[in-house]
Every structure is written in C-alpha cells, then in structure tokens.
Design a protein around this motif. Structure first.
Motif, short mmCIF file in Angstrom:
data_model
loop_
_atom_site.label_atom_id
_atom_site.label_comp_id
_atom_site.label_asym_id
_atom_site.label_seq_id
_atom_site.Cartn_x
_atom_site.Cartn_y
_atom_site.Cartn_z
N ILE A 1 -6.58 -0.53 -2.35
CA ILE A 1 -6.54 -1.72 -1.32
C ILE A 1 -5.26 -2.71 -1.93
O ILE A 1 -4.88 -2.87 -3.60
N PRO A 2 -4.96 -3.69 -1.02
CA PRO A 2 -4.61 -4.15 -1.67
C PRO A 2 -4.75 -4.89 -2.56
O PRO A 2 -5.63 -5.86 -2.87
N PRO B 1 0.58 -1.43 -0.05
CA PRO B 1 -0.17 -0.47 0.05
C PRO B 1 1.11 1.01 0.11
O PRO B 1 2.21 1.10 0.64
N ILE B 2 0.81 2.42 -0.80
CA ILE B 2 1.12 3.21 -0.67
C ILE B 2 2.10 4.00 0.03
O ILE B 2 2.76 4.24 0.61
N SER B 3 0.73 4.27 1.91
CA SER B 3 1.21 4.32 3.38
C SER B 3 2.24 3.89 3.68
O SER B 3 2.96 4.45 3.78
N GLN B 4 2.75 2.33 3.28
CA GLN B 4 4.10 1.36 3.96
C GLN B 4 5.11 2.32 2.94
O GLN B 4 6.21 2.72 3.56
N LEU B 5 4.71 2.10 1.35
CA LEU B 5 5.81 2.85 0.67
C LEU B 5 6.37 4.12 0.96
O LEU B 5 7.52 4.32 1.63
N THR B 6 5.28 5.29 2.07
CA THR B 6 5.65 6.70 1.76
C THR B 6 6.21 6.66 3.17
O THR B 6 6.02 8.01 3.72
N LYS B 7 5.72 6.21 4.25
CA LYS B 7 6.18 6.04 5.64
C LYS B 7 7.10 6.98 6.25
O LYS B 7 6.75 8.03 7.03
#
Ligand SMILES: NC(=O)c1ccc[n+]([C@@H]2O[C@H](COP(=O)([O-])OP(=O)(O)OC[C@H]3O[C@@H](n4cnc5c(N)ncnc54)[C@H](O)[C@@H]3O)[C@@H](O)[C@H]2O)c1
Length: 312
Positions: free
Chosen positions: A185-186, A122-128
């Motif tokens: 979404i995954p 998810p983008i949220s994980q990539l851009t953490k």
C-alpha cells in the motif's frame, strides 16, 4: 546465502545503508554516477563510524574493517556482477529506476535479489517491465539509515517466499528491526502514520491554535518520549480501549480530513521556503544551526539506540 552486497546510489540513504552492511561483515560495492559523489559518501560513513567509536559502540578496528569492506565504483558491471543482494537507492524518479533495472537484467546473476528503497512507488509499478519479478522486493530504510532501526519489507504479488525470508534474515543480521507488510500500500506503515500526524500539525498551525514551537514541543516532550518504547496500539491498550473508544468517538469528528495540501504550505513552497534546505520553512535556519542540529540528532540517536538495546 548472502555474501556480496551492492548498494546503487550513495546519496542521503545509500551511504548509510552501505555502512550497515559493511559493519555487519558483508563485502559491499557502493555504486554511483560520479567519483566525487562516492568520495563524499565515504567521508560521511567515516564520520558516522567515528561517532560510533566515540560512543563505544564499536572499537577503532571495527571501523577500519567496515571501511575496508566497501569498494566504491562508477562501473555498474563491476558493482553488480558478483552480487547476491542489491539495494537500489537511486532518486525517486520512476524513469531512473526503470532504466537501471533494465541494465541490471542483462548483467546480474539469475539468483540475485533486487531490493528497492523506494518511499512511494508500489512494487507493481517498479516491476512493470521486469522479467523476473519474483526476485524483487522493497526494503524501506529510514533516514539516517545507519541509526534508525526500522526497515519496512514490502513483497510484491510475484515476490517469492524465499526472497522474503532471505531479506528478512539479512535485515535482522545487520541489526535492523524489519516489519513485513502483507499488502503493498502507498506510504507503507510508518510514513502513513507520520503523514496523519503531520496533517493534523499543519491543521493546528493553520487554525492558529498554538505557535509552531509549541506544536512541535507537544510531540517531542509528549507522546514522542514514549513512542520509542511503546507504539500507538500498545499505548491504546495501556490507556484502556474503553477510554480510546471515547477519545476516537469524541475527537474523530474534530480532526483534519484534508485531502489536499494546506494553503499555508503551498504558499511557502511557491515562495521557495522549502525548510532547512533553503534556510527557511516553518522556521528559519542558518548553515551553522542546520549542521549543529544534524550532529546533535545523530549523537542523540546513538544514545537512544543504546537505551533501546539495554546498554545504558
Ligand atoms: N531521503 C530520505 O529521507 C529517504 C527515506 C527513505 C527512502 N528514501 C528513498 O531512497 C531512495 C534514494 O533517496 P535519497 O534521498 O538517498 O536520494 P539522493 O538524491 O540523496 O541519492 C541518490 C543517489 O543516486 C545517484 N544516482 C542517480 N541516478 C543514478 C543511477 N542511474 N544509478 C546510480 N546512482 C544514481 C545520485 O547520484 C545520488 O547520489 C529514493 O527512492 C527515496 O525515495 C529516501
């Protein structure tokens, strides 16, 4: 305005993505860790473009110009310093992606867009840990990226509307068929649909309903023939929603609802039967068979694209 594009990672996906940009007229820097990887990528691109010349989709001069537009480098600074748009296609390992983004932050321009080709994160994980998440987006190409039109565009919570619009226009400009997801979404859209089908295919195989060859044929010579032109929702409309209401009512209770990998597949993976890459999975493959199937796949996809564009 996008002029200079960088593709990070020249593997299975990166080389085909770089080819798309170069053929559409963009100046491309293709970056990887070793020169030998880049040489291999350029050979593949040369072969892909030759196929397009053979099929009269482009003329030989288009091929030469596209090749000239791609500069390969193992120097990250050179690859990205003038870049307007970066496609990241490095392995699906979160630590590799995070460490690359950290390096990028210190060398790219403030307005450079970063698009990841991730299949699963998810983008949220990539851009953490990213300082400017508004410039970050997912563009999910499909393998082979130079021949499959679909690109799924996924915006994060912080992605700016301007970045979404620029990315959408870029994908259209290189001749792709972009779809925009309203929610991160995954599996995005296409891999969720594929996974639902593959789960049922494994289930049918596990129950011994038919041979693997016949299960595959039921798709390639059945609904698969139509799906290149009519998606599942339009198919439902043309079949009649009353009919599909009954189909779902009657069949849904019968379908696999497995939320884990079937034993049959676990067993094969445990014994090294990973499919084409180990010579054996559901079927057995020699190197010649694999090579032949890949060449045939690309030739047929080129022809299918011509049909889809109304060229034949
Ligand atoms: N293979 C597919 O069918 C497919 C389809 C859609 C999306 N994806 C996604 O695309 C991305 C790339 O997948 P792939 O199949 O092309 O992988 P790949 O392993 O074929 O290629 C990755 C390339 O990145 C290079 N690399 C490794 N670390 C790097 C770094 N720090 N900087 C730059 N390059 C680096 C590797 O040397 C390699 O050439 C992944 O996120 C994957 O999930 C893959």
């Amino acid at each position: 305005m996008i002029n200079n594009i960088t593709v990070l990672g020249s593997g299975v996906m990166g080389h085909g993505i770089a080819q798309n940009y170069a053929l559409a007229g963009y100046a491309v820097h293709l970056y990887d860790l070793k020169s030998s990887y880049l040489e291999k990528a350029m050979k593949l691109i040369d072969g892909n473009l030759s196929l397009m010349v053979k099929e009269k989709i482009i003329v030989p001069a288009d091929k030469e110009k596209a090749l000239e537009r791609i500069i390969t480098t193992t120097d990250l600074q050179i690859a990205v310093k003038d870049s307007d748009f970066i496609t990241e296609a490095v392995p699906e390992v979160i630590e590799i992606k995070h460490s690359l983004y950290k390096q990028l932050e210190t060398i790219i321009r403030q307005d450079t867009i970063i698009a990841s080709n991730t299949s699963t994160f998810p983008i949220s994980q990539l851009t953490k840990d990213i300082k400017d998440p508004e410039r970050f987006i997912v563009t999910h190409f499909f393998n082979p990226a130079q021949l499959v039109p679909l690109v799924e565009i996924v915006k994060g919570r912080d992605t700016s509307n301007q970045v979404v619009e620029t990315t959408l226009n870029l994908m259209k400009d290189i001749g792709k068929s972009p779809v925009v997801l309203n929610k991160d979404i995954p599996g995005f859209i296409a891999n969720r649909l594929q996974a639902a089908l593959v789960r049922e295919a494994f289930h049918l195989m596990e129950m011994g309903i038919a041979s693997p060859e016949d299960i595959d044929l039921a798709i390639t010579d059945g609904p698969g023939v139509r799906w290149a032109f009519s998606g599942p929702l339009e198919t439902a409309d043309f079949g009649g929603l009353d009919i599909w209401k009954s189909v779902v009512e009657n069949l849904a209770p019968e379908l696999s609802k497995a939320d884990k990998v079937p034993d049959l597949i676990n067993e094969k993976v445990k014994n090294g039967g990973l499919g084409a890459k180990t010579g054996e999975g559901i079927y057995k493959y020699s190197n010649e068979i694999i090579e032949g199937k890949l060449v045939q796949r690309d030739e047929r996809l080129v022809k299918l694209n011509k049909i889809k564009h109304g060229d034949i």
